[in-house]
Design an enzyme around this catalytic site. Structure first.
Site, PDB file in Angstrom:
ATOM      1  N   ARG B  44       0.860  -1.181   0.000  1.00  0.00           N
ATOM      2  CA  ARG B  44       0.000   0.000   0.000  1.00  0.00           C
ATOM      3  C   ARG B  44       0.899   1.233   0.000  1.00  0.00           C
ATOM      4  O   ARG B  44       2.121   1.123   0.161  1.00  0.00           O
ATOM      5  CB  ARG B  44      -1.012   0.023   1.167  1.00  0.00           C
ATOM      6  N   GLY B  45       0.244   2.380  -0.175  1.00  0.00           N
ATOM      7  CA  GLY B  45       1.011   3.616  -0.364  1.00  0.00           C
ATOM      8  C   GLY B  45       1.064   3.868  -1.858  1.00  0.00           C
ATOM      9  O   GLY B  45       1.442   2.980  -2.636  1.00  0.00           O
ATOM     10  N   ALA B  46       0.692   5.078  -2.264  1.00  0.00           N
ATOM     11  CA  ALA B  46       0.530   5.364  -3.689  1.00  0.00           C
ATOM     12  C   ALA B  46       1.760   4.992  -4.518  1.00  0.00           C
ATOM     13  O   ALA B  46       1.633   4.262  -5.516  1.00  0.00           O
ATOM     14  CB  ALA B  46       0.150   6.838  -3.869  1.00  0.00           C
ATOM     15  N   ARG B  87      -7.575  -0.394  -7.044  1.00  0.00           N
ATOM     16  CA  ARG B  87      -7.809   0.710  -6.113  1.00  0.00           C
ATOM     17  C   ARG B  87      -7.990   2.001  -6.901  1.00  0.00           C
ATOM     18  O   ARG B  87      -7.220   2.309  -7.793  1.00  0.00           O
ATOM     19  CB  ARG B  87      -6.651   0.836  -5.109  1.00  0.00           C
ATOM     20  N   GLN B 194      -2.057   1.974  10.037  1.00  0.00           N
ATOM     21  CA  GLN B 194      -0.753   2.061   9.368  1.00  0.00           C
ATOM     22  C   GLN B 194       0.233   2.909  10.171  1.00  0.00           C
ATOM     23  O   GLN B 194       1.438   2.692  10.092  1.00  0.00           O
ATOM     24  CB  GLN B 194      -0.914   2.671   7.958  1.00  0.00           C
ATOM     25  N   ASP B 235      -2.122  10.647  -2.073  1.00  0.00           N
ATOM     26  CA  ASP B 235      -2.443   9.600  -3.032  1.00  0.00           C
ATOM     27  C   ASP B 235      -2.814  10.167  -4.398  1.00  0.00           C
ATOM     28  O   ASP B 235      -2.681   9.489  -5.417  1.00  0.00           O
ATOM     29  CB  ASP B 235      -3.566   8.718  -2.491  1.00  0.00           C
ATOM     30  N   ASN B 245      -5.550  12.113   0.551  1.00  0.00           N
ATOM     31  CA  ASN B 245      -4.624  11.292   1.332  1.00  0.00           C
ATOM     32  C   ASN B 245      -5.469  10.484   2.305  1.00  0.00           C
ATOM     33  O   ASN B 245      -6.696  10.636   2.381  1.00  0.00           O
ATOM     34  CB  ASN B 245      -3.589  12.178   2.052  1.00  0.00           C
ATOM     35  N   LYS B 246      -4.831   9.636   3.060  1.00  0.00           N
ATOM     36  CA  LYS B 246      -5.504   8.744   4.011  1.00  0.00           C
ATOM     37  C   LYS B 246      -6.562   9.494   4.816  1.00  0.00           C
ATOM     38  O   LYS B 246      -6.339  10.615   5.258  1.00  0.00           O
ATOM     39  CB  LYS B 246      -4.446   8.160   4.945  1.00  0.00           C
TER      40      LYS B 246
END
Lengths: 348, 348
Positions: B44-46, B87, B194, B235, B245-246
């Site tokens: 995960r993570g762009a 995603r 996370q 992201d 973002n998150k």
């Protein structure tokens, strides 16, 4: 579902740490068990811990082995000090214990068994008045709730946090009883998930539509226009209206202001600490790192990580649209409006 | 600790859902396994999902049983579409797949085994450039970090979210490497933690002082003057500087503004979507209710409760003090400053 029940020589406390998975009562036979239940949050919520401590003091008094009125009073005072030390932030705890001791002292010297009866009547009074106060608060507060309102709340300020009915959730219940369609967003309230475990459960049991979110979704919820107002409880309110409540409340208040949403605090007048000029004087409990590093017994953070775990924060009065109490709904400036309802007393 | 590793016919992905409890790699032998790993957030993570998808496309191409160049290209495009569907929010995923397809098309018709070599070089390039870009971003961004800074971050924008080094955490690492004393507050980042699981772990492993908080403590942390600035990843960034973002990032940005703290977004330029005029056009992924109702496999909310679970939110450009990219640090107005660095290109 009773949060607590007096049964003669035993005091039953619903173990809220086990909800919603299982409904279990802790049988307390002495004040130490009550103090422990308060400390570990089996009973929590400012009004509920006030009432529980009052009954705990009765249990403690029953365990004193003396016939001497002076020794008895000294013993009760010692037990009150112990119960008072369990949690620092909620003022209702000290308020209830202070009221118990005042009742005992004004009864004058007497046989312990008579004094215990006096104490039990006082504890019953605290419990009953909290329930009645919540219902009154609900009636007064629900006038602020528009029909169709989508309401965000935090932590659990419900029946479980009080003798029954609830403060913030009491306002929501009363709006429902007044025929309004309302729906609730419950912030889960990390670390101990009172929103997910208790508020979602209370609302669902009564058929009030409830949607659970993680705490960090509140901002986006508001930005998307999905919520109309915020209502929360309080653990201590200073005389200027600054309000301590479960950690995260302050952030919600800032977000509500940013989005032009009303932010209401609902609490019995016993939560107001007129001795404090501002929220800066409210002691904020910091709890164990394990509450953050572990969830449901499972470690979620690396070993040895440092944790900051304040259980409450303080919302400045300027962010609070109104404070809903059992003595009336007050608006800013709170220095003035809280002093007015203090003078009028209950039953105004 | 590598987040991913190409091993000839296999692609290894560090299973971040198991961190920090256990370090395990998923051996992917086809693109379906990679797609699944992206979907379930094992990677995960762009930037990391961009690189992983690129390698996934190579694996997929290797599994195509055709010698016909046209069929081969059509097959690769089909696989890219599948990987892209995993995603929706992070633009790096499409950016990386688009770059892979462009590289393939510009190589012209050829034997599949030759084209696969071309693709692998391109994937390696994406991976390597991400790592280099992060280091450059770190060097540029660390100039914004004062010596002694206490830095709040959210989610994990670290080595684990990228090919290595990290975006937001890369800036923190670079500040440390530049000899500055810095310390970090990591918001745990519900629902999937996370921050608690990954950021706290990354920082602790390098001896960077880190303190874990629940997300709802950020407001009180700022009110108490315990933090100097906020830095997060992104992201997808629209051409006007709005940044997805998150979930929870938006709330932090509002709180930072309320407390007069700088709020920085660090992301490679591949995260900027110049096709979007504003954040309103960014698709926000909503994920399964179980992520909220269960933690570490344990149910924490009552059965049947409704859940809203957006994985991201959008922070409007007006709340962002600067965007740190591998092409430079840009300031508002972002319409202008992002367009400028787009024109200059890499290596400006």
């Amino acid at each position: 579902m009773e949060t607590m029940r007096w049964e003669g020589r035993e005091f039953l406390i619903l173990d809220q740490t086990r909800l919603p998975g299982s409904v279990e009562y802790i049988r307390c036979r002495d004040h130490l068990a009550v103090a422990e239940a308060i400390k570990r949050l089996s009973v929590r919520g400012a009004p509920a811990i006030g009432a529980a401590a009052a009954y705990g003091l009765v249990l403690g008094a029953m365990g004193l082995e003396t016939d001497d009125p002076g020794e008895f009073l000294a013993g009760v005072e010692r037990i009150a000090a112990h119960l008072s030390s369990t949690r620092p932030t909620a003022v209702n705890l000290n308020w209830a214990l202070g009221r118990m001791l005042a009742g005992l002292r004004s009864a004058g010297p007497g046989k312990p068994e008579e004094l215990i009866r006096v104490m039990l009547r006082e504890a019953d009074g605290i419990y009953r008045e909290d329930l009645e106060g919540n219902k009154k608060m609900g009636r007064l507060g629900q006038e602020l709730i528009p029909d169709g309102a989508r309401i965000l709340t935090h932590c659990n300020a419900g029946a479980l946090a009080t003798a029954g009915y609830g403060t913030a959730l009491g306002v929501i219940r009363a709006a429902r009883e007044a025929g309004k369609k309302v729906s609730v967003y419950a912030g889960e309230t990390r670390p101990l998930l009172q929103g997910a475990r208790l508020t979602a459960w209370e609302m669902a049991r009564e058929g009030i539509p409830v949607t659970l979110i993680t705490d960090n979704m509140a901002g986006y919820l508001m930005a998307r226009g999905m919520v109309d107002l915020v209502v929360v409880g309080a653990d201590r309110i200073a005389s200027n209206g600054d309000a301590a409540n479960k950690i995260g409340t302050y952030g919600l208040a800032v977000l509500a202001r940013e989005h032009g949403l009303p932010f209401y605090v609902a609490a019995p007048f016993s939560t107001v600490d007129m001795n404090l000029r501002s929220g800066a004087g409210i002691p904020i409990e910091e709890r164990s790192p394990e509450e953050v590093t572990h969830i449901a017994g499972v470690r979620v953070a690396p070993e040895g990580v440092r944790v900051w775990n304040p259980a409450f924060d303080v919302t400045p009065a300027r962010l609070i649209s109104a404070i809903i109490t059992d003595r009336g709904v007050v608006r800013p400036p709170y220095e003035k409006s809280l002093r007015e309802i203090m003078k009028e007393g209950i039953g105004d």
